[in-house]
Design a protein around this motif. Structure first.
Motif, PDB file in Angstrom:
ATOM      1  N   LEU A  10     -26.580  20.662  37.224  1.00 36.82           N
ATOM      2  CA  LEU A  10     -26.482  19.670  38.286  1.00 36.82           C
ATOM      3  C   LEU A  10     -26.640  18.255  37.757  1.00 36.82           C
ATOM      4  O   LEU A  10     -26.065  17.308  38.291  1.00 36.82           O
ATOM      5  CB  LEU A  10     -27.549  19.938  39.351  1.00 36.82           C
ATOM      6  CG  LEU A  10     -27.383  21.227  40.147  1.00 36.82           C
ATOM      7  CD1 LEU A  10     -28.576  21.426  41.068  1.00 36.82           C
ATOM      8  CD2 LEU A  10     -26.101  21.199  40.950  1.00 36.82           C
ATOM      9  N   PHE A  11     -27.415  18.089  36.693  1.00 41.69           N
ATOM     10  CA  PHE A  11     -27.626  16.772  36.116  1.00 41.69           C
ATOM     11  C   PHE A  11     -26.617  16.453  35.019  1.00 41.69           C
ATOM     12  O   PHE A  11     -26.339  15.290  34.756  1.00 41.69           O
ATOM     13  CB  PHE A  11     -29.053  16.660  35.567  1.00 41.69           C
ATOM     14  CG  PHE A  11     -30.090  16.785  36.639  1.00 41.69           C
ATOM     15  CD1 PHE A  11     -30.288  15.761  37.551  1.00 41.69           C
ATOM     16  CD2 PHE A  11     -30.838  17.934  36.766  1.00 41.69           C
ATOM     17  CE1 PHE A  11     -31.243  15.866  38.555  1.00 41.69           C
ATOM     18  CE2 PHE A  11     -31.794  18.050  37.763  1.00 41.69           C
ATOM     19  CZ  PHE A  11     -31.995  17.017  38.661  1.00 41.69           C
ATOM     20  N   LEU A  12     -26.068  17.493  34.380  1.00 40.89           N
ATOM     21  CA  LEU A  12     -25.123  17.253  33.282  1.00 40.89           C
ATOM     22  C   LEU A  12     -23.731  16.884  33.771  1.00 40.89           C
ATOM     23  O   LEU A  12     -23.028  16.114  33.115  1.00 40.89           O
ATOM     24  CB  LEU A  12     -25.030  18.485  32.382  1.00 40.89           C
ATOM     25  CG  LEU A  12     -26.212  18.722  31.461  1.00 40.89           C
ATOM     26  CD1 LEU A  12     -25.988  19.973  30.638  1.00 40.89           C
ATOM     27  CD2 LEU A  12     -26.444  17.537  30.561  1.00 40.89           C
ATOM     28  N   VAL A  13     -23.311  17.409  34.895  1.00 42.75           N
ATOM     29  CA  VAL A  13     -21.949  17.150  35.379  1.00 42.75           C
ATOM     30  C   VAL A  13     -21.703  15.663  35.627  1.00 42.75           C
ATOM     31  O   VAL A  13     -20.704  15.114  35.152  1.00 42.75           O
ATOM     32  CB  VAL A  13     -21.639  18.007  36.631  1.00 42.75           C
ATOM     33  CG1 VAL A  13     -20.355  17.563  37.299  1.00 42.75           C
ATOM     34  CG2 VAL A  13     -21.560  19.473  36.253  1.00 42.75           C
ATOM     35  N   PRO A  14     -22.579  14.943  36.321  1.00 45.61           N
ATOM     36  CA  PRO A  14     -22.318  13.502  36.495  1.00 45.61           C
ATOM     37  C   PRO A  14     -22.340  12.735  35.180  1.00 45.61           C
ATOM     38  O   PRO A  14     -21.572  11.787  34.991  1.00 45.61           O
ATOM     39  CB  PRO A  14     -23.444  13.027  37.409  1.00 45.61           C
ATOM     40  CG  PRO A  14     -23.973  14.241  38.058  1.00 45.61           C
ATOM     41  CD  PRO A  14     -23.731  15.370  37.125  1.00 45.61           C
ATOM     42  N   VAL A  16     -21.469  13.903  32.187  1.00 52.77           N
ATOM     43  CA  VAL A  16     -20.223  14.198  31.477  1.00 52.77           C
ATOM     44  C   VAL A  16     -19.054  13.446  32.113  1.00 52.77           C
ATOM     45  O   VAL A  16     -18.158  12.971  31.410  1.00 52.77           O
ATOM     46  CB  VAL A  16     -19.969  15.722  31.452  1.00 52.77           C
ATOM     47  CG1 VAL A  16     -18.582  16.051  30.945  1.00 52.77           C
ATOM     48  CG2 VAL A  16     -21.024  16.418  30.598  1.00 52.77           C
ATOM     49  N   ASN A  17     -19.067  13.307  33.422  1.00 54.78           N
ATOM     50  CA  ASN A  17     -17.992  12.573  34.095  1.00 54.78           C
ATOM     51  C   ASN A  17     -18.042  11.076  33.775  1.00 54.78           C
ATOM     52  O   ASN A  17     -17.017  10.399  33.819  1.00 54.78           O
ATOM     53  CB  ASN A  17     -18.062  12.770  35.601  1.00 54.78           C
ATOM     54  CG  ASN A  17     -17.600  14.146  36.019  1.00 54.78           C
ATOM     55  OD1 ASN A  17     -16.858  14.800  35.296  1.00 54.78           O
ATOM     56  ND2 ASN A  17     -18.051  14.591  37.166  1.00 54.78           N
ATOM     57  N   LEU A  18     -19.211  10.557  33.438  1.00 56.24           N
ATOM     58  CA  LEU A  18     -19.343   9.139  33.112  1.00 56.24           C
ATOM     59  C   LEU A  18     -19.099   8.829  31.638  1.00 56.24           C
ATOM     60  O   LEU A  18     -19.059   7.657  31.263  1.00 56.24           O
ATOM     61  CB  LEU A  18     -20.733   8.638  33.510  1.00 56.24           C
ATOM     62  CG  LEU A  18     -20.971   8.476  35.007  1.00 56.24           C
ATOM     63  CD1 LEU A  18     -22.410   8.078  35.257  1.00 56.24           C
ATOM     64  CD2 LEU A  18     -20.030   7.451  35.588  1.00 56.24           C
ATOM     65  N   LEU A  19     -18.955   9.836  30.793  1.00 52.94           N
ATOM     66  CA  LEU A  19     -18.783   9.602  29.356  1.00 52.94           C
ATOM     67  C   LEU A  19     -17.596   8.691  29.027  1.00 52.94           C
ATOM     68  O   LEU A  19     -17.736   7.801  28.184  1.00 52.94           O
ATOM     69  CB  LEU A  19     -18.671  10.931  28.602  1.00 52.94           C
ATOM     70  CG  LEU A  19     -19.990  11.653  28.357  1.00 52.94           C
ATOM     71  CD1 LEU A  19     -19.740  12.980  27.667  1.00 52.94           C
ATOM     72  CD2 LEU A  19     -20.943  10.811  27.554  1.00 52.94           C
ATOM     73  N   PRO A  20     -16.414   8.855  29.628  1.00 53.81           N
ATOM     74  CA  PRO A  20     -15.323   7.926  29.299  1.00 53.81           C
ATOM     75  C   PRO A  20     -15.639   6.474  29.642  1.00 53.81           C
ATOM     76  O   PRO A  20     -15.280   5.562  28.896  1.00 53.81           O
ATOM     77  CB  PRO A  20     -14.135   8.440  30.122  1.00 53.81           C
ATOM     78  CG  PRO A  20     -14.447   9.845  30.431  1.00 53.81           C
ATOM     79  CD  PRO A  20     -15.930   9.947  30.496  1.00 53.81           C
ATOM     80  N   VAL A  21     -16.339   6.252  30.737  1.00 53.66           N
ATOM     81  CA  VAL A  21     -16.695   4.889  31.139  1.00 53.66           C
ATOM     82  C   VAL A  21     -17.713   4.307  30.157  1.00 53.66           C
ATOM     83  O   VAL A  21     -17.591   3.155  29.723  1.00 53.66           O
ATOM     84  CB  VAL A  21     -17.248   4.885  32.580  1.00 53.66           C
ATOM     85  CG1 VAL A  21     -17.719   3.498  32.974  1.00 53.66           C
ATOM     86  CG2 VAL A  21     -16.212   5.401  33.548  1.00 53.66           C
TER      87      VAL A  21
END
Length: 91
Positions: A10-14, A16-21
């Protein structure tokens, strides 16, 4: 009670989604140190992994779009080797 290992996704998904930014921000800072301009690469939009079939079957069993299929088959490039020719490679 829920174990921490179950809550971890639940904490890793957001994150990982922010890594490109985050990567773009860091690269902009590094390029700025050298006096260069960092331009973000163009990212491909998300695509549906399930591709619909190109030929839809009608009620009577005929394939709709026979003309398109025939035109597509006529424009294909013939293979350079005839079918059945073996290269003689042994793996």
């Amino acid at each position: 009670m829920v174990c921490l290992a179950c809550l971890l996704p639940l904490f890793l998904v957001p994150i990982v989604n922010l890594l490109p930014v985050i990567f773009d921000l860091i690269m902009a800072k590094v390029y700025g140190l050298f006096g260069w301009e960092y331009r973000k690469p163009v990212r491909a939009p998300p695509a549906c992994p399930i591709k619909p079939s190109s030929a839809q079957t009608a009620v009577n069993g005929s394939i709709s779009g026979k003309e398109e299929l025939a035109a597509a088959a006529a424009t294909t490039v013939p293979s350079p080797k005839p079918v059945g020719v073996d290269d003689g490679k042994k793996d």
